[in-house]
Design an enzyme around this catalytic site. Sequence first.
Site, PDB file in Angstrom:
ATOM      1  N   LYS A  40      -9.556   2.414  -2.283  1.00  0.00           N
ATOM      2  CA  LYS A  40      -9.745   1.775  -0.970  1.00  0.00           C
ATOM      3  C   LYS A  40     -11.157   2.013  -0.432  1.00  0.00           C
ATOM      4  CE  LYS A  40      -7.248   1.812   3.478  1.00  0.00           C
ATOM      5  NZ  LYS A  40      -5.933   2.183   4.052  1.00  0.00           N
ATOM      6  N   GLU A  43       0.844  -1.206   0.000  1.00  0.00           N
ATOM      7  CA  GLU A  43       0.000   0.000   0.000  1.00  0.00           C
ATOM      8  C   GLU A  43       0.881   1.259   0.000  1.00  0.00           C
ATOM      9  OE1 GLU A  43      -2.190   0.670   3.632  1.00  0.00           O
ATOM     10  OE2 GLU A  43      -3.732   1.836   2.596  1.00  0.00           O
ATOM     11  N   CYS A  87      -5.614  -2.708   2.375  1.00  0.00           N
ATOM     12  CA  CYS A  87      -5.327  -2.692   3.823  1.00  0.00           C
ATOM     13  C   CYS A  87      -6.533  -2.857   4.756  1.00  0.00           C
ATOM     14  CB  CYS A  87      -4.527  -1.453   4.191  1.00  0.00           C
ATOM     15  SG  CYS A  87      -3.780  -1.662   5.831  1.00  0.00           S
TER      16      CYS A  87
HETATM   17  N1  LIG Z   1      -3.320   1.495   6.141  1.00  0.00           N
HETATM   18  C1  LIG Z   1      -4.299   0.993   6.880  1.00  0.00           C
HETATM   19  O1  LIG Z   1      -5.437   0.929   6.470  1.00  0.00           O
HETATM   20  N2  LIG Z   1      -3.941   0.586   8.120  1.00  0.00           N
HETATM   21  C2  LIG Z   1      -4.903   0.334   9.116  1.00  0.00           C
HETATM   22  C3  LIG Z   1      -4.367  -0.362  10.271  1.00  0.00           C
HETATM   23  C4  LIG Z   1      -4.865  -1.753  10.330  1.00  0.00           C
HETATM   24  O2  LIG Z   1      -5.965  -1.997  10.813  1.00  0.00           O
HETATM   25  O3  LIG Z   1      -4.157  -2.601   9.862  1.00  0.00           O
END
Ligand SMILES: NC(=O)NCCC(=O)O
Length: 389
Positions: A196, A119, A233
């Site tokens: 996303k 990401e 993610c």
């Molecule tokens: N980049 C991202 O969405 N991280 C969120 C943290 C997680 O829950 O892994």
Amino acid sequence: MDGEANSLETIINNNLNGYDLEQYNRIYYGRRNHLNVPIKESSKDKSEEFDFDIIAYSFPAKNEQIRPARIVKIGVIQHSIVVPTDQPISLQKAAIFDKVKVIIETAGDEGVNILCLQELWNMPMFVATREKQPWCEFAESAEDGPTTRFISELAAKYSMVIVSPILERDENHSDILWNTAVVISDNGNVIGKHRKNHVPRVGDFNESTYYMEGNTGHPVFATRYGKIAVNICFGRHHVLNWMMFGHNGAEIVFNPSATVGGDTGSEYMWNIEARNAAITNSYFTAAINRVGNERFNSEFTSGDGMPAHHDFGPFYGSSYICAPDGVRCPGLSRTRDGLLIGVLDLNLNRQVRDRTCYQMTQRLELYVNSLSKVLDIDYKPQVVYEKRK
Ligand SMILES: NC(=O)NCCC(=O)O
């Protein structure tokens, strides 16, 4: 001490052997033998020279009478940033390009067909800071920004589909930002993009300061090598998100991530989520996480009572691939850059569906009905209480 272990596998291999190790592998990974695939000597040399790990595993299916095997080689890359975050943006990006180019070329030399990067791979996770400047300047056009041009060239050179998750600036819609995975075909064209769907509001992940929930639905990209999708993610915590990619025909779903360990982090869930998605949807998944700590000049807080801090991390790597039957390979390191390769037979998806009937027993109509009631503003939860006399 937390943060020092190279990987879960190192801990296991340092403490188990023989029968115990075989039983552990059978129970935890789903098979006694990890089915390692040999790596070329030239790739090993590159990995030593440029200090990254490289490892490959096979996920075979049974021979079928009518369909030939559908072998596809996938790769995922995890890495840290390269220069400090107070350096000029162009320099930060160029340094990451230089590092990742070597690993992409190694994937190309290994014959990888579909490669996915982590990401927001071309930048630090500045989202912790909530500052707009200079960070928003990392954003680029998904269609013809410098990162897409850079990746397109490599994709065409190696006839490799590459998924490139970046911060997108949408110049056709008032310059707004999105967290976007750009899917580039084996001839270097942009096939499409996915934004996303689920944006975190947890810990240092202040991503909602920068972009909104995506508006691209659940696209599946029909590439030369197979149908793929990208669950970015935080979307891995949302089972319906995974499910919709399955309904749209995904054979492999990549989960490019940036997530941290520590006491309040997600590390203990990491091994479960992409694996559970592979099982319930009967498709392959590949979870990818960056490595390292990232330091920012301005202190930031997380709204969790912890003192203000400069460091975001540790990002714990541990990227892995899981098959539709739930069998997974060992993860990459928690701390080092790496290229993980999986040789998949996509016939396994349908073989697992035939065996488990998870799709056939899904009862979608039951849930459509129930969920439409949940959305009613006057919804009463279905709780049954004991009638006491
Ligand atoms: N980049 C991202 O969405 N991280 C969120 C943290 C997680 O829950 O892994």
